[in-house]
Motif scaffolding. Structure first.
Motif, mmCIF file in Angstrom:
data_model
loop_
_atom_site.group_PDB
_atom_site.id
_atom_site.type_symbol
_atom_site.label_atom_id
_atom_site.label_comp_id
_atom_site.label_asym_id
_atom_site.label_seq_id
_atom_site.Cartn_x
_atom_site.Cartn_y
_atom_site.Cartn_z
ATOM 1 N N ALA A 262 0.846 -1.193 0.000
ATOM 2 C CA ALA A 262 0.000 0.000 0.000
ATOM 3 C C ALA A 262 0.885 1.247 0.000
ATOM 4 C CB ALA A 262 -0.929 0.003 1.204
ATOM 5 N N GLU A 317 7.754 -11.337 6.445
ATOM 6 C CA GLU A 317 8.302 -10.159 5.773
ATOM 7 C C GLU A 317 8.662 -9.071 6.775
ATOM 8 O OE1 GLU A 317 5.556 -11.757 4.855
ATOM 9 O OE2 GLU A 317 6.128 -12.569 2.901
ATOM 10 N N MET B 1 14.207 -13.301 -1.506
ATOM 11 C CA MET B 1 12.870 -13.663 -1.045
ATOM 12 C C MET B 1 12.329 -14.750 -1.938
ATOM 13 S SD MET B 1 11.165 -12.744 1.411
ATOM 14 C CE MET B 1 9.766 -13.737 1.842
ATOM 15 N N ALA B 412 13.939 -5.416 -7.706
ATOM 16 C CA ALA B 412 13.457 -5.428 -6.325
ATOM 17 C C ALA B 412 13.482 -4.026 -5.724
ATOM 18 C CB ALA B 412 14.301 -6.376 -5.479
ATOM 19 N N ALA B 414 12.690 -1.285 -7.262
ATOM 20 C CA ALA B 414 11.410 -0.713 -7.696
ATOM 21 C C ALA B 414 11.439 0.812 -7.845
ATOM 22 C CB ALA B 414 10.299 -1.116 -6.719
ATOM 23 N N HIS B 426 -0.542 5.577 -3.448
ATOM 24 C CA HIS B 426 -0.474 4.192 -2.973
ATOM 25 C C HIS B 426 -0.090 3.262 -4.113
ATOM 26 C CE1 HIS B 426 -4.151 2.761 -4.820
ATOM 27 N NE2 HIS B 426 -4.723 3.879 -4.463
ATOM 28 N N PHE B 427 0.442 2.127 -3.728
ATOM 29 C CA PHE B 427 1.074 1.226 -4.679
ATOM 30 C C PHE B 427 0.170 0.078 -5.110
ATOM 31 C CE2 PHE B 427 4.468 3.558 -2.773
ATOM 32 C CZ PHE B 427 5.433 3.675 -3.759
ATOM 33 N N LEU B 428 -1.099 0.109 -4.651
ATOM 34 C CA LEU B 428 -1.966 -1.042 -4.911
ATOM 35 C C LEU B 428 -2.096 -1.338 -6.404
ATOM 36 C CD1 LEU B 428 -4.703 -0.267 -2.249
ATOM 37 C CD2 LEU B 428 -3.037 -2.141 -2.199
ATOM 38 N N HIS B 432 4.492 -2.432 -10.920
ATOM 39 C CA HIS B 432 5.399 -3.286 -10.140
ATOM 40 C C HIS B 432 4.606 -4.194 -9.201
ATOM 41 C CE1 HIS B 432 8.397 -4.047 -6.842
ATOM 42 N NE2 HIS B 432 9.267 -4.068 -7.849
ATOM 43 N N THR B 433 3.528 -3.657 -8.635
ATOM 44 C CA THR B 433 2.681 -4.454 -7.738
ATOM 45 C C THR B 433 1.885 -5.490 -8.530
ATOM 46 O OG1 THR B 433 2.468 -2.535 -6.296
ATOM 47 C CG2 THR B 433 0.874 -4.315 -5.973
ATOM 48 N N ARG B 436 3.468 -8.673 -9.303
ATOM 49 C CA ARG B 436 3.957 -9.510 -8.197
ATOM 50 C C ARG B 436 2.914 -9.852 -7.144
ATOM 51 N NH1 ARG B 436 7.700 -6.310 -10.163
ATOM 52 N NH2 ARG B 436 9.886 -6.999 -10.294
ATOM 53 N N PHE B 437 1.710 -9.286 -7.242
ATOM 54 C CA PHE B 437 0.825 -9.325 -6.068
ATOM 55 C C PHE B 437 0.411 -10.725 -5.630
ATOM 56 C CE2 PHE B 437 -2.298 -9.523 -9.351
ATOM 57 C CZ PHE B 437 -3.415 -10.120 -8.792
ATOM 58 N N CYS B 440 3.979 -12.128 -3.799
ATOM 59 C CA CYS B 440 5.003 -11.316 -3.145
ATOM 60 C C CYS B 440 5.122 -11.582 -1.651
ATOM 61 C CB CYS B 440 4.737 -9.837 -3.395
ATOM 62 S SG CYS B 440 3.080 -9.308 -2.970
ATOM 63 N N PHE B 441 4.015 -11.860 -0.986
ATOM 64 C CA PHE B 441 4.075 -12.067 0.462
ATOM 65 C C PHE B 441 3.610 -13.479 0.792
ATOM 66 C CE2 PHE B 441 2.743 -7.422 0.293
ATOM 67 C CZ PHE B 441 4.057 -6.959 0.334
ATOM 68 N N TYR B 442 4.154 -14.017 1.857
ATOM 69 C CA TYR B 442 3.661 -15.297 2.354
ATOM 70 C C TYR B 442 2.240 -15.102 2.869
ATOM 71 C CZ TYR B 442 2.549 -19.122 5.342
ATOM 72 O OH TYR B 442 1.885 -20.168 5.924
ATOM 73 N N ARG B 443 1.341 -15.984 2.474
ATOM 74 C CA ARG B 443 -0.064 -15.865 2.890
ATOM 75 C C ARG B 443 -0.393 -17.006 3.847
ATOM 76 N NH1 ARG B 443 -5.695 -15.719 0.931
ATOM 77 N NH2 ARG B 443 -6.338 -13.699 1.746
#
Lengths: 504, 504
Positions: A262, A317, B1, B412, B414, B426-428, B432-433, B436-437, B440-443
């Motif tokens: 975000a 993260e 990552m 990376a 960015a 905001h980057f939503l 770049h988002t 990778r969305f 990009c993060f562990y869920r």
């Protein structure tokens, strides 16, 4: 190994009128730092912030800030300052690497920087939770959290907005909060940052308690959180507060507020580059306002869930980001803030326990100097939890013991105990044990190791239930730390006068 | 990552008839190790074990073991072997620094040692807990835990005695357990160690599944836990099992079982010295039995509560011991075992969450090669908890992500995303988002970051309740990994015949 089960501090170290205060037994982390960035990685991040601060620049929504940058020869267009990295580093070099803060009780004075770690409670939640009840925070809740922060020796501060006192008049509640922090605790406290006016009130109240402007400029009494409106923007009201605190030589924590995805790109390296850019730009401004003003390199770094958009805490993260942040701050020679007992969990359950520790343990590995949100954080920071407060205090005690170096000497090796006990025996009655059994291991106040039958006889209470009993008992046993009545009257007079002036 | 939210392994890497197996995507911890012992401290511990093993010696309740030590020129009196430290180190040097193990599904082969980490479920609990019910473990529970271990990709093994199958006949239940581990999972498994007889059965069943003695001697298929009866005694039945496994070149984990204060002196350095003495003495014996036999330096190190005598887990002392153990094992060039998701808590509550992580996070910091008890441990190891199993699997996934090095490259960093988004945006929706969305993060699959209203609409379920839903769903979705029918029949025949012979 530190002996003694209570990491509490000794009382009554005498006040000292000179700049250097008595070392109090605050926690110092003399264990090794866990660093995960290679030299190449640090160099890449270094290249990154230099490019970002030069080419994209940082917005300052303050004419005064822009004027200072312009006068210092920096390029300013509209509200954006495009800063020369070397200029920024020159400013950063003016900030002290370490500094002292004085508390009302000198035994609670703290040092910020180096191997010192300072712990404050959660900051900012509009809601509170006690047991199954979640509701708006009140001034009474604020008072109770302040009392709990006073009660737990493991905390150096109640922090600032332990919860939002929603029932207190809006324009003057900063007076209520500051008064509560100053009277219900004798530890350091955080300053209000809602506006320049609020900051001036906080400073004035500090002057009343600590003997005037000169005294607090010599050794600061409040520390304040200045958040960046990430990405790359400092807002006007926060900057007004920054100006006030810097002019009064009260330390500020310049904190990029980054939920990756975000407020920053989704990659950790990009978030770190942005964090450096924002923090250093704010620190440069602080040093332009008052060279040598104590500052803290701030970090609040986590990520959103990319499916729901919800902020998430205690994530892998954020753990990685935290470890990197420590290394980066040391690279710039600055004390730093990050970490806390963060969690997304709605209740003080298993997730709350593991997410809090998933942040707190790296906080110790990184050797964080200022740890906000160390107790009470729940539900992504929307809730100050009474039970969670107790759980976090338990974690802090455990970690302070864990991050105390082993002492290895002949007595610790206990050869004679082996001779005494022999093969297959037990050490319960050995002389070596008898001499040490009261203090050899840390004894938790919340965690249970009762056997099942005994635990069931005691009601089969889980950790949250036991935590509820503990905070209630702590509040019953709480005694307000004494304060000179004349000073207290002067504070009350100030609050009453200012409340009237503010029209509340 | 690491990108991608599921740390699952790819399927179907082909079997390999040679000794060196395909690298499977098992977890490798290439992050730095966190080491807290100075050179001086290591030297003091080194002096300690040398003195202890020479002057106090170690008891071996096995004539065969004593004969081997005597024949090797060591001093033996009654059941005690007084060992020359240099002789011990010569034996230790014969053990491989790293080795491979084969699983029924070659995609689940593992490497033991170096930066590889292998995770197995809880081992040994007589009781189980599901939700509010705590009861004796059954063979049906054992089966369900084995299925869950198969289901969670983050586990490399169900381990061995995931829970005690109290309703299975005592003298032959090792056959039931081994059969279940071999058929309900296609991962590596642990061998039974109750007696030499049980060990021989385990080995024989491994020969059936993996194609004979030569095949399992070439690349082992089972790994077995040989506990020391601390202090300084190896018991007869464990040693019988040790002899069998070593002769078959099946790896053994030589583990001092130390609760400080009971089985060792109350000081951590003394416990570490004892641990070295015991582990190395067992490893020396293993190398006398079969030089080159794969071994693991084992550690199970916590402390008792000195007031109640209860064992405690997830303590600061055990965290420190764990970190030291890793450093010590590397010093001797041996793969090592320690850690797990340990807790004293009776239920899967906040304490269970934080104590499990208080052990698991240091387990990763130490780079532990073999992690027993990584999932399901509850109530000091007396209980295998279904909900706790899911909680621990969640922790393992998070930690495997956290301990994966950052990749820092131009993409990376960015920079272009910042140019696109600008100040205060905001980057939503940034390019770049968008690219990778998804990954990009562990869920997390268990942790909730739902906002309060949504969470309440969903029933306001805490982590334990959600974990209960997850393991039940996992069992519903479970499919038994295919096995050659002829092999299965041969196994069943063996179990039936041996059960009859054992009189059950």
């Amino acid at each position: 190994m530190r002996l003694g089960c209570d990491p509490g501090r000794s009382q009554g170290a005498p006040s000292d009128a000179t700049h250097v205060f008595e070392r109090t037994p605050m926690f110092r982390n003399t264990m090794p730092r866990y660093e995960i960035l290679s030299g190449d990685a640090l160099a890449a991040l270094d290249g990154g912030w230099r490019r970002l601060i030069t080419e994209v620049g940082v917005e300052f929504m303050s004419d005064e800030a822009l004027r200072l940058f312009r006068e210092a020869g920096q390029k300013v267009e509209d509200n954006t300052a495009f800063l020369d990295p070397e200029f920024v580093l020159e400013q950063v070099a003016k900030a002290p690497r370490e500094f002292d803060m004085q508390a009302r009780n000198p035994a609670n004075n703290v040092h910020i920087g180096g191997d010192a770690m300072v712990f404050g409670a959660v900051y900012g939640p509009p809601f509170v939770r006690e047991g199954a009840v979640r509701r708006d925070g009140t001034l009474a809740d604020f008072h109770n959290f302040a009392r709990l922060a006073q009660s737990f020796a493991v905390l150096d501060s109640a922090g600032g907005v332990v919860c939002e006192p929603n029932d207190a008049p809006l324009d003057s509640r900063h007076l209520d909060m500051t008064y509560a922090l100053q009277t219900l605790t004798d530890k350091i406290y955080m300053g209000n940052v809602v506006s320049g006016v609020n900051a001036r009130d906080t400073i004035a109240m500090g002057e009343i308690v600590f003997g005037g402007r000169e005294a607090i400029e010599q050794t600061p009494v409040s520390i304040s959180l200045i958040n960046c409106n990430s990405p790359l923007r400092w807002d006007d009201r926060m900057l007004e507060a920054l100006f006030e605190y810097c002019r009064a030589a009260q330390p500020v924590i310049l904190t990029p507020f980054i939920l990756m995805g975000a407020m920053s790109p989704v990659t950790i390296p990009a978030a770190l580059v942005q964090q450096i850019t924002e923090a250093l730009s704010g620190i440069a401004l602080a040093q332009l306002i008052r060279p040598g003003c104590p500052v803290v390199f701030g970090s609040f770094l986590s990520n959103i869930d990319m499916q729901s958009g919800s902020p998430t805490f205690g994530t892998p993260e954020s753990g990685i980001g935290l470890l990197c942040t420590g290394q980066i701050a040391r690279h710039f020679g600055l004390p730093f803030r990050t970490g806390g007992g963060l969690t997304s969990s709605q209740v003080p359950d298993a997730q709350a326990g593991y997410e809090a520790l998933m942040t707190l343990l790296p906080t110790f590995l990184a050797g964080t100097n200022v740890v906000m949100h160390s107790a009470g954080w729940l539900e992504g920071g929307l809730v100050a939890g009474f039970e969670k407060f107790v759980i976090d205090a338990q974690l802090l005690e455990m970690l302070q013991h864990e991050f105390t170096p082993l002492e290895i000497d002949e007595a610790a090796l206990a050869f004679d105990a082996h001779v005494e006990v022999g093969h297959g025996g037990h050490f319960l009655g050995a002389m070596h044990t008898m001499e040490r059994f009261r203090t050899c291991f840390y004894r938790p106040f919340l965690s249970s190791s009762e056997n099942y039958e005994r635990w069931m006889r005691g009601g089969g209470k889980d950790t949250a239930v036991r935590a509820g009993e503990i905070w209630r008992r702590r509040l019953e046993e709480y005694a307000e730390p004494p304060m000179d009545e004349a000073v207290k009257a002067q504070l009350q007079e100030y609050v009453a006068r200012r409340r009237a002036e503010l029209g509340d």
